[in-house]
Design a protein around this motif. Structure first.
Motif, PDB file in Angstrom:
ATOM      1  N   VAL A  16      -4.540  -5.250  -1.152  1.00 25.31           N
ATOM      2  CA  VAL A  16      -5.708  -4.743  -1.890  1.00 25.31           C
ATOM      3  C   VAL A  16      -5.617  -3.222  -2.045  1.00 25.31           C
ATOM      4  O   VAL A  16      -5.833  -2.668  -3.132  1.00 25.31           O
ATOM      5  CB  VAL A  16      -7.013  -5.153  -1.171  1.00 25.31           C
ATOM      6  CG1 VAL A  16      -8.211  -4.461  -1.815  1.00 25.31           C
ATOM      7  CG2 VAL A  16      -7.196  -6.667  -1.209  1.00 25.31           C
ATOM      8  N   ASP A  17      -5.294  -2.546  -0.927  1.00 23.71           N
ATOM      9  CA  ASP A  17      -5.310  -1.079  -0.947  1.00 23.71           C
ATOM     10  C   ASP A  17      -4.196  -0.488  -1.821  1.00 23.71           C
ATOM     11  O   ASP A  17      -4.409   0.498  -2.537  1.00 23.71           O
ATOM     12  CB  ASP A  17      -5.171  -0.547   0.486  1.00 23.71           C
ATOM     13  CG  ASP A  17      -6.395  -0.869   1.327  1.00 23.71           C
ATOM     14  OD1 ASP A  17      -7.452  -1.203   0.736  1.00 23.71           O
ATOM     15  OD2 ASP A  17      -6.302  -0.814   2.575  1.00 23.71           O
ATOM     16  N   LYS A  18      -3.011  -1.082  -1.792  1.00 22.81           N
ATOM     17  CA  LYS A  18      -1.865  -0.494  -2.488  1.00 22.81           C
ATOM     18  C   LYS A  18      -1.405  -1.307  -3.692  1.00 22.81           C
ATOM     19  O   LYS A  18      -0.405  -0.973  -4.326  1.00 22.81           O
ATOM     20  CB  LYS A  18      -0.707  -0.314  -1.507  1.00 22.81           C
ATOM     21  CG  LYS A  18      -1.012   0.698  -0.401  1.00 22.81           C
ATOM     22  CD  LYS A  18       0.236   1.048   0.393  1.00 22.81           C
ATOM     23  CE  LYS A  18      -0.050   2.138   1.420  1.00 22.81           C
ATOM     24  NZ  LYS A  18       1.172   2.548   2.151  1.00 22.81           N
ATOM     25  N   ASN A  19      -2.121  -2.385  -3.973  1.00 24.48           N
ATOM     26  CA  ASN A  19      -1.813  -3.213  -5.144  1.00 24.48           C
ATOM     27  C   ASN A  19      -0.352  -3.684  -5.124  1.00 24.48           C
ATOM     28  O   ASN A  19       0.313  -3.752  -6.153  1.00 24.48           O
ATOM     29  CB  ASN A  19      -2.094  -2.449  -6.444  1.00 24.48           C
ATOM     30  CG  ASN A  19      -2.260  -3.407  -7.626  1.00 24.48           C
ATOM     31  OD1 ASN A  19      -2.639  -4.566  -7.447  1.00 24.48           O
ATOM     32  ND2 ASN A  19      -1.987  -2.921  -8.829  1.00 24.48           N
ATOM     33  N   PHE A  20       0.138  -3.997  -3.902  1.00 23.67           N
ATOM     34  CA  PHE A  20       1.488  -4.507  -3.779  1.00 23.67           C
ATOM     35  C   PHE A  20       1.578  -5.919  -4.347  1.00 23.67           C
ATOM     36  O   PHE A  20       0.584  -6.625  -4.474  1.00 23.67           O
ATOM     37  CB  PHE A  20       1.920  -4.553  -2.300  1.00 23.67           C
ATOM     38  CG  PHE A  20       2.305  -3.222  -1.733  1.00 23.67           C
ATOM     39  CD1 PHE A  20       3.025  -2.312  -2.501  1.00 23.67           C
ATOM     40  CD2 PHE A  20       1.982  -2.870  -0.426  1.00 23.67           C
ATOM     41  CE1 PHE A  20       3.397  -1.087  -1.975  1.00 23.67           C
ATOM     42  CE2 PHE A  20       2.350  -1.654   0.101  1.00 23.67           C
ATOM     43  CZ  PHE A  20       3.055  -0.753  -0.684  1.00 23.67           C
ATOM     44  N   SER A  21       2.809  -6.341  -4.617  1.00 23.09           N
ATOM     45  CA  SER A  21       3.097  -7.748  -4.921  1.00 23.09           C
ATOM     46  C   SER A  21       3.792  -8.350  -3.712  1.00 23.09           C
ATOM     47  O   SER A  21       4.470  -7.647  -2.957  1.00 23.09           O
ATOM     48  CB  SER A  21       3.998  -7.857  -6.164  1.00 23.09           C
ATOM     49  OG  SER A  21       3.316  -7.407  -7.318  1.00 23.09           O
TER      50      SER A  21
END
Length: 455
Positions: A378-383
């Motif tokens: 959520v915080d870093k919009n990682f995949s």
């Protein structure tokens, strides 16, 4: 004599009227008080009772003209007695009676100037004991619970003990006995009456009885050699013995109890039906609530193709291209880098990950580390790519299905914690990509895994 006949006639009229009235207690309620089920045994009913009575004893009866008796002028005296009764069925009981009193009369039959013609007699009825059968009438009725007035008839046999004294025409008294004691004779009591229910286990007893003596010396005088008779009109109280919660068998109406049982079962069935209706209504309410929740899950207020529960940019203008989280494309063109700390969060999640044996359900001890992965996404919009693997135990199809299910289970959990569903990929490879030998338990344990690839 006329006075005696008048009193007796009034009593018999009362008996007959009571028999016609058949006054009943209406059955308007279905109550367990004073109720016994149909065909109940004697232990469910009160069958024993005792009674006490007093009344009028007379040498005259309503059955015989006084001109045929030894004395033409009867005199009434007080009599009293008691009984104990065993009710064998609602309409029949056996009763043991005791009676005591005095019989008197005057103007004896015969030639008036004869020395042997008596002027009067007085007989002490010291005791009598008889066993009689009592038949109760009019206590069977479909529509009413029990009779308030119960006509009855009695007949039996017993022994009477008496001592007569005769006053002769010259004023002398002749006493008679059986060797210095009472004279004992067999006699047959026959009677009729009514019992009026006055409360639980208490009855008012009104009756009239004729006693047929097997002898002609009840009055100390023999004329025309007719067996003597006497009558007894009484009023008394009868008390039922036993628990007050049980009905009396004598007033119990077995026919109406079947109707009551039918009504009771119908009432129970109606209650069950009402309960089932209430349960059905509750199920309908729950179903409606579930449908409403499902509608909320699929709702897409801004029509951007991303459900509201996953839409991180609600209210997107129509026609705007959005990514998997519902945000306009290009809005999040921020470069992020995977740090060593990020890798450690993922590694901890892999090390702490456990499933129930042979299932895709995640054990609760895995939740804290998975929560950190979800927050990272959520915080870093990682995949994130999730790859499920199994050992070689079982069929290829079963292993492939299980590995896919476990990867999907982790994805569902992460999305439930706020991760973007479009950025989480779940794939299952079954047993096709082992990282250790499947010949040992330790190797198979290493092959049962889910790999996390963060990018």
């Amino acid at each position: 004599m006329k006075t005696t006949l008048k009193k007796a006639s009034l009593l018999i009229t009362g008996v007959m009227v009571g028999g016609k009235l058949f006054a009943q207690t209406p059955d308007t309620t279905i109550s367990s008080a004073n109720y016994a089920e149909p065909f109940s045994g004697g232990d469910k009913l009160r069958t024993w009772s005792i009674g006490f009575h007093g009344g009028m004893l007379s040498p005259s009866t309503i059955l015989v003209n006084m001109s045929r008796q030894d004395f033409r002028s009867p005199r009434e005296n007080i009599g009293y007695g008691a009984y104990i009764k065993k009710q064998l069925m609602p309409s029949f009981g056996l009763q043991l009676d005791f009676l005591r009193g005095k019989l008197e009369g005057g103007v004896g039959q015969g030639t008036t100037n004869s020395f042997n013609t008596p002027q009067s007699f007085s007989t002490d009825l010291n005791w009598s004991a008889a066993l009689s059968g009592q038949f109760t009438l009019a206590n069977i009725n479909w529509r009413n619970k029990k009779s308030a007035i119960q006509p009855y008839i009695t007949a039996g046999g017993g022994v009477i003990a008496y001592r007569p004294n005769r006053v002769n025409v010259d004023g002398s008294v002749s006493s008679f006995n059986d060797g210095g004691g009472n004279i004992h004779k067999m006699y047959i009591p026959v009677g009729a009456g009514v019992k009026v229910n006055m409360g639980s286990g208490i009855n008012l007893d009104l009756g009239y009885q004729v006693g047929f003596v097997n002898g002609d010396d009840l009055d100390g005088y023999t004329f025309a050699r007719n067996n003597d008779k006497f009558s007894y009109a009484h009023v008394g109280l009868e008390f039922s013995l036993g628990s007050r919660s049980k009905p009396e068998m004598a007033t119990y109406n077995p026919v109406n109890s079947m109707r009551t049982e039918y009504l009771r079962k119908a009432q129970d069935l109606q209650g069950q039906l009402n309960t089932q209706k209430e349960e059905n209504a509750k199920l309908r309410t729950d179903l409606n609530a579930t449908n409403e929740n499902l509608a909320k899950l699929s709702a897409d207020s801004d029509k951007d193709g991303v459900p509201d529960m996953y839409d991180k940019c609600p209210g997107t203008p129509a026609g705007t291209q959005v990514d998997g989280s519902g945000c306009p494309i290009g809005k999040r063109e921020v470069k992020v880098y995977v740090t060593e700390e990020d890798k450690k969060v993922v590694k901890d999640a892999i090390n702490n990950l456990e499933f129930d044996f042979g299932k895709a359900s995640i054990r609760s001890k895995s939740y804290p580390s998975l929560d950190k992965v979800a927050q990272l996404l959520v915080d870093k919009n990682f995949s994130l790519k999730l790859a499920g693997h199994t050992d070689n135990v079982g069929s290829d199809a079963a292993n492939l299905k299980l590995s896919k299910a476990r990867a999907e289970s982790i994805k569902s959990y992460l999305v439930s914690k706020g991760a973007n569903a479009s950025r989480v990929e779940a794939t299952g490879y079954g047993k096709s990509q082992p990282i250790a030998s499947n010949k040992t338990a330790e190797g198979r344990q290493q092959n049962r895994r889910v790999e996390f690839t963060l990018y």
